[in-house]
Write a protein that holds these residues in place. Structure first.
Motif, PDB file in Angstrom:
ATOM      1  N   LEU A   1       0.431   5.450   0.657  1.00  0.00           N
ATOM      2  CA  LEU A   1      -0.474   6.457   1.193  1.00  0.00           C
ATOM      3  C   LEU A   1       0.129   7.840   1.008  1.00  0.00           C
ATOM      4  O   LEU A   1       1.338   8.038   1.189  1.00  0.00           O
ATOM      5  CB  LEU A   1      -0.755   6.206   2.679  1.00  0.00           C
TER       6      LEU A   1
ATOM      7  N   PRO B   1       0.830  -1.219   0.000  1.00  0.00           N
ATOM      8  CA  PRO B   1       0.000   0.000   0.000  1.00  0.00           C
ATOM      9  C   PRO B   1       0.858   1.260   0.000  1.00  0.00           C
ATOM     10  O   PRO B   1       1.911   1.309   0.628  1.00  0.00           O
ATOM     11  CB  PRO B   1      -0.798  -0.126   1.304  1.00  0.00           C
TER      12      PRO B   1
ATOM     13  N   ASP C   1      -6.944   5.544   6.282  1.00  0.00           N
ATOM     14  CA  ASP C   1      -6.961   6.177   4.966  1.00  0.00           C
ATOM     15  C   ASP C   1      -8.393   6.356   4.484  1.00  0.00           C
ATOM     16  O   ASP C   1      -9.352   6.097   5.225  1.00  0.00           O
ATOM     17  CB  ASP C   1      -6.141   5.360   3.963  1.00  0.00           C
ATOM     18  N   ASP C   2      -8.538   6.797   3.241  1.00  0.00           N
ATOM     19  CA  ASP C   2      -9.860   7.118   2.706  1.00  0.00           C
ATOM     20  C   ASP C   2     -10.724   5.890   2.471  1.00  0.00           C
ATOM     21  O   ASP C   2     -11.930   6.025   2.217  1.00  0.00           O
ATOM     22  CB  ASP C   2      -9.712   7.909   1.397  1.00  0.00           C
ATOM     23  N   LEU C   3     -10.157   4.689   2.544  1.00  0.00           N
ATOM     24  CA  LEU C   3     -10.940   3.463   2.398  1.00  0.00           C
ATOM     25  C   LEU C   3     -11.375   2.874   3.733  1.00  0.00           C
ATOM     26  O   LEU C   3     -12.112   1.880   3.760  1.00  0.00           O
ATOM     27  CB  LEU C   3     -10.134   2.416   1.620  1.00  0.00           C
TER      28      LEU C   3
ATOM     29  N   THR D   1      -5.424   9.467  -5.777  1.00  0.00           N
ATOM     30  CA  THR D   1      -6.033   8.171  -5.456  1.00  0.00           C
ATOM     31  C   THR D   1      -6.024   7.194  -6.612  1.00  0.00           C
ATOM     32  O   THR D   1      -6.551   6.093  -6.492  1.00  0.00           O
ATOM     33  CB  THR D   1      -7.490   8.389  -4.990  1.00  0.00           C
TER      34      THR D   1
ATOM     35  N   ARG E   1      -3.629   5.680  -1.663  1.00  0.00           N
ATOM     36  CA  ARG E   1      -4.695   5.995  -0.724  1.00  0.00           C
ATOM     37  C   ARG E   1      -4.370   7.326  -0.045  1.00  0.00           C
ATOM     38  O   ARG E   1      -3.204   7.721   0.028  1.00  0.00           O
ATOM     39  CB  ARG E   1      -4.827   4.897   0.331  1.00  0.00           C
TER      40      ARG E   1
END
Length: 639
Positions: free
Chosen positions: A497, A495, A580-582, A513, A517
């Motif tokens: 970020l 991942p 994060d945004d998820l 994005t 993330r």
């Protein structure tokens, strides 16, 4: 397929397709790609399915091999770090000189006494099996991931011994084709000429390529990759025209110069060459495997297998033993190096050249020589490739993945995130160029690397392989995005970020994005939070979600909360990940929140009203005994 419809273009196209499909299959099966490529070449060759017919290429096959080998060796040399090579320089030098000589002598003796060949053909065979080669070694090392000293030695040997072996073998062939009274003078004169031309042309061309790539005006950015490719192909042929086979030395020398010249686009260049190398390696192994006649290989019988076995269990260990006396390598590391000696493209290509030249001069032994070299390649690749991982585990030389996170930015906010991860049991490496930021990170007991996070050498020191994630956490979202793009070239699975700055319109959230993330769940006032963290006005508290509200239990970047509350870490079922945004918290989840001291009551009231209950506070940075760590500065390469 009718012969009338078959063409050289179709042969190359089928080899390209088969090479790529074979490597995809190898990835799926988690086995060395070279193993599948050899089998594919034999299967598609004239003696089985007859789909790939290298004989239709005629004189174009050696030309195709030369161009491809130039790109492959340039890419291999481009990836070598001179500073790493210097650490193991003595071992590498001895392996490509003394070790190569020992291997050649052992190979010649085996061919003479086991195969019963003449001394001429036996010595030619010995020079052919001196090489290992990056086409085989590099893919194997990427799969096995051994400790750095072993990796450096094997990579360096694979690149440089190709030059030594190829030139020595071709010169030996020239000597064999001349009258005996001219042999000695021809040998040394030809060797000196090829090395001088290769190093001279390669060093000069490498300097010109590096200079062109460094210039912002000389070469348009969109043409830099194809420019370097064209220069490499050209210099290999120019050098070869001045002195046959010196092009191998020239492209290696050029790759070393460009790779260690601090070229800004070096990562993009390496990536381009790596992709091209994968395609070319697949094509070449399919073509060269298809060019070998199985009846010639089987005609070698048990003597051929014994000869290969002697090379693997006698010649290679003896060469490594002679080359590593007094080295700092452990016996386990020496043992693994002694086991890994697979042969590759250069050995196969030069063996085909030998067979054709001997046949042209009406000398016997050419087909048998080519067949025995192919047998050496096939057996060493299959046996050592398939067993390499097991041997590395048995000897304990696998490189342990560092795990944890790499954070770009040792500012106050970066250190806060690092402390939260460290308190949760995660390993964290911070990267920054600021002396004060690095010093404070060290004082807080954090691991920090002083350097530019966008520079390839800094990324190498950060050990990117096997990480849990990468975070761009400076107050400049553009730099953060560039950092994640850089590390994506090294590890596409981990991942990535990006911290996004509220109110800045230079980079939009949807751009960030696409492959990343957004840290903290949304855009934030990064400079404010970094400043508050530096002044000690922020605390970390862990809250557990007990009764989620229908409206929202996730603190967004609303104006009412943006200067009070910041979600940092999310914990679910013992699994720790950055917020994060998820992220969508569920009942029982725990989140580490950063609270601004001046508005901590507002933040706690909002959390309590939305189903959160306080659980604990993350300890503030501290050190015992009143003794501070050493000041931050440029670390050694071993850090």
């Amino acid at each position: 397929m009718e012969h009338a419809t078959y063409s050289p273009a179709l042969c190359v196209a089928l080899a390209l397709m088969a090479g790529m499909l074979a490597q995809v299959l190898a990835r799926r099966l988690s086995i060395p790609g070279i193993v599948v490529l050899l089998g594919t070449g034999v299967l598609l060759g004239p003696e089985v399915l007859g789909l790939v017919r290298p004989t239709t290429l005629g004189g174009a096959l050696p030309m195709l091999v030369n161009f491809s080998v130039a790109v492959i060796l340039f890419e291999g040399a481009l990836s070598l770090d001179v500073r790493r090579l210097r650490k193991e320089g003595r071992v590498i030098r001895w392996l490509v000189t003394v070790g190569a000589l020992v291997t050649a002598l052992c190979g010649a003796l085996a061919a003479r006494h086991v195969m019963g060949w003449s001394w001429r053909n036996a010595l030619l065979f010995g020079t052919l099996v001196m090489v290992t080669g990056p086409t085989v070694i590099t893919p194997l090392l990427r799969r096995i991931r051994v400790v750095r000293p072993v990796e450096t030695v094997l990579e360096g040997e694979g690149i440089f011994v190709d030059a030594v072996g190829a030139i020595t073998a071709v010169v030996a062939l020239e000597v064999a084709l001349r009258p005996p009274e001219e042999a000695l003078s021809t040998f040394f004169h030809a060797l000196a000429l090829r090395w001088a031309v290769g190093l001279g042309v390669g060093g000069l061309a490498g300097g010109l390529i590096a200079r062109g790539l460094k210039s912002q005006r000389a070469i348009p950015e969109e043409l830099r990759n194809v420019f370097s490719l064209a220069m490499v192909l050209g210099l290999g042929q120019v050098s070869g025209a001045l002195a046959p086979e010196s092009g191998v030395v020239a492209v290696i020398a050029a790759g070393l110069v460009v790779g260690n010249a601090g070229v800004p686009v070096r990562r993009e260049l390496v990536t381009f060459k790596e992709q091209l190398t994968v395609m070319l390696v697949g094509m070449l192994f399919v073509l060269l495997a298809a060019d070998v006649r199985l009846r010639e290989v089987t005609a070698l019988g048990w003597r051929g297998l014994v000869t290969v076995g002697l090379l693997m269990v006698v010649a290679r260990p003896l060469a490594v033993w002679a080359s590593t006396q007094g080295a700092r390598l452990t016996w386990r590391e020496k043992g693994f190096i002694a086991w890994m000696g697979p042969r590759g493209i250069v050995a196969a290509a030069v063996a085909s050249l030998f067979a054709n030249r001997l046949e042209a001069h009406e000398m016997d032994g050419g087909p048998a020589l080519r067949a025995l070299v192919f047998l050496v390649i096939a057996v060493t690749v299959v046996v050592q490739g398939l067993s390499g991982g097991w041997v590395a585990d048995w000897l304990g030389v696998r490189r342990t993945a560092p795990g944890g996170y790499v954070l770009l930015g040792a500012n106050g906010l970066g250190r806060l995130v690092a402390r939260a991860l460290k308190a949760a049991g995660q390993h964290v490496t911070l990267v920054d160029t600021g002396d004060e930021a690095c010093r404070r990170a060290q004082e807080e007991g954090l691991h920090v690397i002083f350097g530019d996070g966008l520079d390839e050498r800094t990324l190498l020191r950060a050990q990117l392989e096997g990480r849990a994630g990468f975070v761009g956490l400076t107050v400049n979202e553009g730099v953060n995005l560039l950092f994640t793009q850089k590390v994506r070239d090294h590890d596409r699975a981990a991942p990535r970020l990006v911290a996004m700055h509220r109110g800045h319109s230079a980079i939009r959230k949807e751009h960030a994005t696409e492959h990343n993330r957004v840290l903290f769940g949304d855009e934030r006032g990064l400079d404010l939070w970094a400043s508050w963290c530096d002044r000690g006005q922020v605390s970390l508290e862990r809250w557990v979600l007990e009764a989620p509200q229908l409206e929202a239990s996730t603190p967004g970047a609303s104006r009412a909360l943006e200067d009070a509350l910041l979600p940092v870490l999310h914990v679910r079922d013992g699994q720790v990940r950055l917020y994060d945004d998820l992220t969508r918290p569920l009942t029982g989840d725990r989140v580490d929140f950063a609270l601004h001291a001046e508005r901590a009551d507002v933040a706690r009231d909002w959390l309590a009203a939305h189903g959160w209950r306080p659980e604990a506070s993350v300890p503030a940075p501290a050190w015992s005994g009143g003794i501070l760590p050493e000041p931050c500065g440029p670390p050694s390469l071993s850090s």
